[in-house]
Scaffold this motif. Structure first.
Motif, mmCIF file in Angstrom:
data_model
loop_
_atom_site.group_PDB
_atom_site.id
_atom_site.type_symbol
_atom_site.label_atom_id
_atom_site.label_comp_id
_atom_site.label_asym_id
_atom_site.label_seq_id
_atom_site.Cartn_x
_atom_site.Cartn_y
_atom_site.Cartn_z
ATOM 1 N N SER B 12 0.845 -1.191 0.000
ATOM 2 C CA SER B 12 0.000 0.000 0.000
ATOM 3 C C SER B 12 0.875 1.233 0.000
ATOM 4 C CB SER B 12 -0.916 0.010 1.229
ATOM 5 O OG SER B 12 -1.822 -1.061 1.205
ATOM 6 N N VAL B 13 0.576 2.161 -0.895
ATOM 7 C CA VAL B 13 1.367 3.380 -0.971
ATOM 8 C C VAL B 13 0.439 4.578 -1.091
ATOM 9 C CG1 VAL B 13 3.345 2.245 -2.023
ATOM 10 C CG2 VAL B 13 1.594 3.276 -3.474
ATOM 11 N N GLN B 14 0.929 5.707 -0.667
ATOM 12 C CA GLN B 14 0.177 6.942 -0.761
ATOM 13 C C GLN B 14 0.299 7.480 -2.188
ATOM 14 O OE1 GLN B 14 -1.012 7.573 2.440
ATOM 15 N NE2 GLN B 14 -2.463 9.022 1.545
ATOM 16 N N GLU B 15 -0.786 8.025 -2.668
ATOM 17 C CA GLU B 15 -0.769 8.622 -4.010
ATOM 18 C C GLU B 15 0.355 9.663 -4.091
ATOM 19 O OE1 GLU B 15 -4.449 10.454 -5.063
ATOM 20 O OE2 GLU B 15 -3.737 11.136 -7.025
ATOM 21 N N ASP B 17 3.536 8.962 -4.031
ATOM 22 C CA ASP B 17 4.786 8.344 -3.607
ATOM 23 C C ASP B 17 5.301 7.393 -4.677
ATOM 24 O OD1 ASP B 17 4.054 8.004 -0.028
ATOM 25 O OD2 ASP B 17 4.609 9.735 -1.273
ATOM 26 N N SER B 19 6.619 3.617 -5.764
ATOM 27 C CA SER B 19 6.381 2.227 -5.381
ATOM 28 C C SER B 19 7.526 1.368 -5.871
ATOM 29 C CB SER B 19 5.079 1.708 -5.995
ATOM 30 O OG SER B 19 3.968 2.490 -5.611
ATOM 31 N N SER B 85 -3.255 0.942 -9.092
ATOM 32 C CA SER B 85 -3.716 -0.135 -8.210
ATOM 33 C C SER B 85 -4.044 -1.365 -9.048
ATOM 34 C CB SER B 85 -4.961 0.300 -7.431
ATOM 35 O OG SER B 85 -4.653 1.332 -6.528
ATOM 36 N N VAL B 111 -3.159 1.887 -4.034
ATOM 37 C CA VAL B 111 -2.762 3.283 -3.932
ATOM 38 C C VAL B 111 -3.815 4.025 -3.121
ATOM 39 C CG1 VAL B 111 -2.169 5.371 -5.187
ATOM 40 C CG2 VAL B 111 -1.597 3.125 -6.140
ATOM 41 N N ILE B 112 -3.383 4.644 -2.057
ATOM 42 C CA ILE B 112 -4.283 5.359 -1.157
ATOM 43 C C ILE B 112 -4.368 6.819 -1.593
ATOM 44 C CG2 ILE B 112 -4.732 5.984 1.240
ATOM 45 C CD1 ILE B 112 -2.829 3.597 1.959
#
Lengths: 113, 113
Positions: B12-15, B17, B19, B85, B111-112
């Motif tokens: 899970s990664v923040q928008e 960021d 990957s 995602s 993607v969060i």
């Protein structure tokens, strides 16, 4: 340019019934593949064709699975009879060369009840 | 069969960021590697490939790194977007496997926003 076309997209059958999946590869692609994909897993090769010749079918369960590519273009994968464990997505892919990139279809999702 | 594995099943990664998705392979003779992206209900889609005579290859927002010494492959996605995602698979092939592609289990990227 049309991609790899598969049908049907979804199929629900009862166990012991037959089922068939059809694939039309990208025009000009001589190599055609059938893959099995279980939920949460990567694709696993069932059979690979070079034109109309099956050059790698070592992982095809031949007691119930069969495939053909009569004219070296489109292909059919058949299961007869289907078992509960056959529930999966059946992916078709094609490539221009045996060492080249695979282009996948959308897949045929089979549910065996 | 060959072993192509991924270090992390989920990521899970923040928008916005970056990957990084990793993949280990076991066949030292593999000479061609592909990263595929698979969205829910669709077939795998080619992202980027790399041959064994290269260590790095860049595409649009994606970079693949190949470390043949430790048999490791990674996919870097810059400025990750919600549309990224999906499940990501690495695949390897080589002449000693009859040019058959072996796929890893896959990493699910979320993607969060």
């Amino acid at each position: 340019e049309a991609g790899v076309v598969q049908s049907p997209r979804y199929k629900i059958i009862e166990k012991k019934q037959p089922v068939a999946f059809w694939c039309n590869p990208i025009s000009g692609h001589n190599t055609l593949y059938w893959y099995l994909q279980n939920l949460g897993q990567g694709p696993e090769l069932l059979i690979r064709y070079e034109n109309e010749e099956a050059v790698d079918d070592s992982q095809l369960p031949k007691d119930r699975f069969s495939a053909e590519r009569l004219k070296g273009v489109d292909s059919t994968l058949k299961i007869q009879p289907a078992e509960l464990g056959d529930s999966a997505v059946y992916l078709c892919a094609s490539s221009l060369a045996v060492t080249g990139e695979l282009f996948f279809g959308e897949g045929s999702r089979l549910t065996v009840l | 069969g060959e072993s192509v594995g991924l270090h992390l099943p989920t990521l899970s990664v923040q928008e916005g960021d970056n990957s990084i998705i990793n993949c280990a392979y076991s066949n030292s003779a593999s000479d061609y590697f592909i990263w595929y992206k698979q969205e829910s209900g669709k077939g795998p889609q080619f992202i980027i490939d790399i041959r064994s005579n290269m260590d790095k290859r860049q595409g649009q927002r994606v970079t693949v790194l190949l470390n043949k010494t430790v048999k490791h492959l990674s996919l870097q996605i810059a400025a990750t977007q919600p549309g990224d995602s999906a499940v990501y698979f690495c695949a390897e092939t080589g002449r000693n496997t009859g040019n058959q592609f072996y796929f890893g289990t896959g990493t699910s990227l979320t993607v969060i926003p």
